[in-house]
Design a protein around this motif. Structure first.
Motif, PDB file in Angstrom:
ATOM      1  N   ARG A 102      29.823  39.523  35.787  1.00  0.00           N
ATOM      2  CA  ARG A 102      29.855  40.873  36.355  1.00  0.00           C
ATOM      3  C   ARG A 102      30.723  40.906  37.623  1.00  0.00           C
ATOM      4  O   ARG A 102      31.590  41.768  37.779  1.00  0.00           O
ATOM      5  N   GLN A 106      34.992  42.475  38.304  1.00  0.00           N
ATOM      6  CA  GLN A 106      35.406  43.455  39.303  1.00  0.00           C
ATOM      7  C   GLN A 106      36.723  43.051  39.966  1.00  0.00           C
ATOM      8  O   GLN A 106      37.436  43.873  40.510  1.00  0.00           O
ATOM      9  N   ALA A 137      23.138  43.938  28.983  1.00  0.00           N
ATOM     10  CA  ALA A 137      23.136  45.388  29.164  1.00  0.00           C
ATOM     11  C   ALA A 137      22.816  45.761  30.610  1.00  0.00           C
ATOM     12  O   ALA A 137      23.471  46.634  31.193  1.00  0.00           O
ATOM     13  N   GLU A 138      21.826  45.092  31.189  1.00  0.00           N
ATOM     14  CA  GLU A 138      21.450  45.368  32.584  1.00  0.00           C
ATOM     15  C   GLU A 138      22.635  45.197  33.520  1.00  0.00           C
ATOM     16  O   GLU A 138      22.824  45.953  34.462  1.00  0.00           O
ATOM     17  N   LYS A 140      25.712  45.418  32.625  1.00  0.00           N
ATOM     18  CA  LYS A 140      26.860  46.120  32.047  1.00  0.00           C
ATOM     19  C   LYS A 140      28.011  45.161  31.748  1.00  0.00           C
ATOM     20  O   LYS A 140      29.167  45.427  32.061  1.00  0.00           O
ATOM     21  N   VAL A 141      27.687  44.037  31.166  1.00  0.00           N
ATOM     22  CA  VAL A 141      28.689  43.026  30.807  1.00  0.00           C
ATOM     23  C   VAL A 141      28.864  43.026  29.285  1.00  0.00           C
ATOM     24  O   VAL A 141      27.884  42.898  28.553  1.00  0.00           O
ATOM     25  N   PRO A 142      30.107  43.184  28.785  1.00  0.00           N
ATOM     26  CA  PRO A 142      30.326  43.134  27.335  1.00  0.00           C
ATOM     27  C   PRO A 142      29.981  41.756  26.773  1.00  0.00           C
ATOM     28  O   PRO A 142      30.259  40.731  27.410  1.00  0.00           O
TER      29      PRO A 142
END
Ligand code: C2E
Ligand code: CA
Ligand code: CA
Ligand code: CA
Length: 274
Positions: A102, A106, A137-138, A140-142
């Motif tokens: 994550r 960025q 999912a928490e 937001k990582v593919p």
């Protein structure tokens, strides 16, 4: 002799008492280390032999013990596997790796993956896949940014459950890598048993490579086998420029090893990626 809870008699010698009390301490110390965040992950680059790009990293755990300094995984992972603590470590490593992805996403636009060593016991939990997908999912990582490394040794416990878990993970887009290929008795049967994405050739084969390309029939055959099965191949333990060159000529996709980089602390790994 003493009877334990399940009616099994055990003979306690003086030696065993020492051993058990040491194991008991290691048990407590692993739990304490998890709570105090004394475990950290270092990341070893995985390099495309075609483009020289870094396509991913393997997450490798390090334990900085306040009294004993850095303890390598070989000193505590086998113990944790034996004593039911590996599940705690697996989940910690997964959470930490996903958080790392994550953060790096960025700062870095190009795709990469972090490959996590997961013990076979994790696959015995029916809700392992859900736990992984939830963590992704928490954050937001593919799912394509996460890979799982499995070893033959670790999987044998529950083949059916393992097959199901791996299938579900792959359906979500998590890569599955077969680690240490060629070192166990069941290597070939695992290729039949599980759908995989990547085969990692064990470093013992790379260490034994001969300088002439024609004198490496085993590595050559393993790479050809992987191609036939539509798998990518990563060579582990690449230590010399000659090994790198030979592997490239033999059609190996990617390499990992001291020739490129050792496992790096997170700050150095993101610099490496840039
Ligand atoms: P592995 O999965 O085969 O990891 C590769 C090991 O080879 C790492 O040792 C790495 O530092 C070392 N290595 C990398 N490049 C080279 C090279 O060019 N030459 C040589 N001689 N060695 C190289 P490490 O970090 O001590 O890990 C040892 C084992 O501990 C790993 O073997 C893996 O089975 C286990 N392990 C490490 N981290 C974790 C983890 O987070 N969870 C679990 N369950 N197991 C882990
Ligand atoms: Ca591995
Ligand atoms: Ca390996
Ligand atoms: Ca290994």
């Amino acid at each position: 002799a003493k009877q334990d809870g399940r009616g099994v008699y055990r003979i306690y010698s003086a030696d065993m008492k020492v051993q058990e009390s040491q194991e008991f301490r290691l048990d407590l110390e692993i739990k304490a280390a998890l709570a105090k965040q004394h475990f950290m992950l270092n990341y070893q680059p995985i390099i495309s032999l075609d483009t020289d790009d870094t396509i991913g990293f393997e997450a490798l755990i390090r334990w900085t013990h306040p009294g004993r300094g850095v303890i390598t995984p070989d000193e505590f992972i086998p113990y944790a596997e034996k004593n039911g603590l590996i599940g705690l470590i697996d989940h910690y490593v997964l959470r930490q790796s996903i958080e790392q992805i994550r953060l790096w996403r960025q700062e870095h636009a190009t795709a990469f993956y972090i490959s996590v060593n997961v013990s076979g016991l994790a696959f015995s939990e029916p809700d392992f896949t859900c736990a992984v997908i939830e963590k992704l999912a928490e954050a937001k990582v593919p799912a394509s940014y996460l890979a799982i490394e499995i070893t033959e040794r670790a999987l044998i416990e529950n083949i059916e459950q393992a097959r199901l878990c791996l299938k579900q993970l792959r359906q979500h887009g998590v890569r599955v890598l077969l680690d240490d290929f060629g070192t166990g008795y069941s290597s070939l049967s695992y290729l039949n048993e599980f759908k995989l994405d990547v085969l990692k050739i064990d470093r013992s084969f790379i260490a034994n490579m001969k300088p002439h390309i024609k004198d490496n029939p085993v590595v050559n055959t393993v790479i050809a086998l992987a191609k036939t099965l539509n798998l990518k191949v990563v060579a582990e333990g690449v230590e010399t420029s000659l090994q790198r060159q030979l592997l490239k000529e033999l059609g190996c996709d990617a390499g990992q090893g001291y020739w490129f980089a050792k496992a790096l602390p997170p700050a150095d790994a993101i610099k490496w990626l840039r």
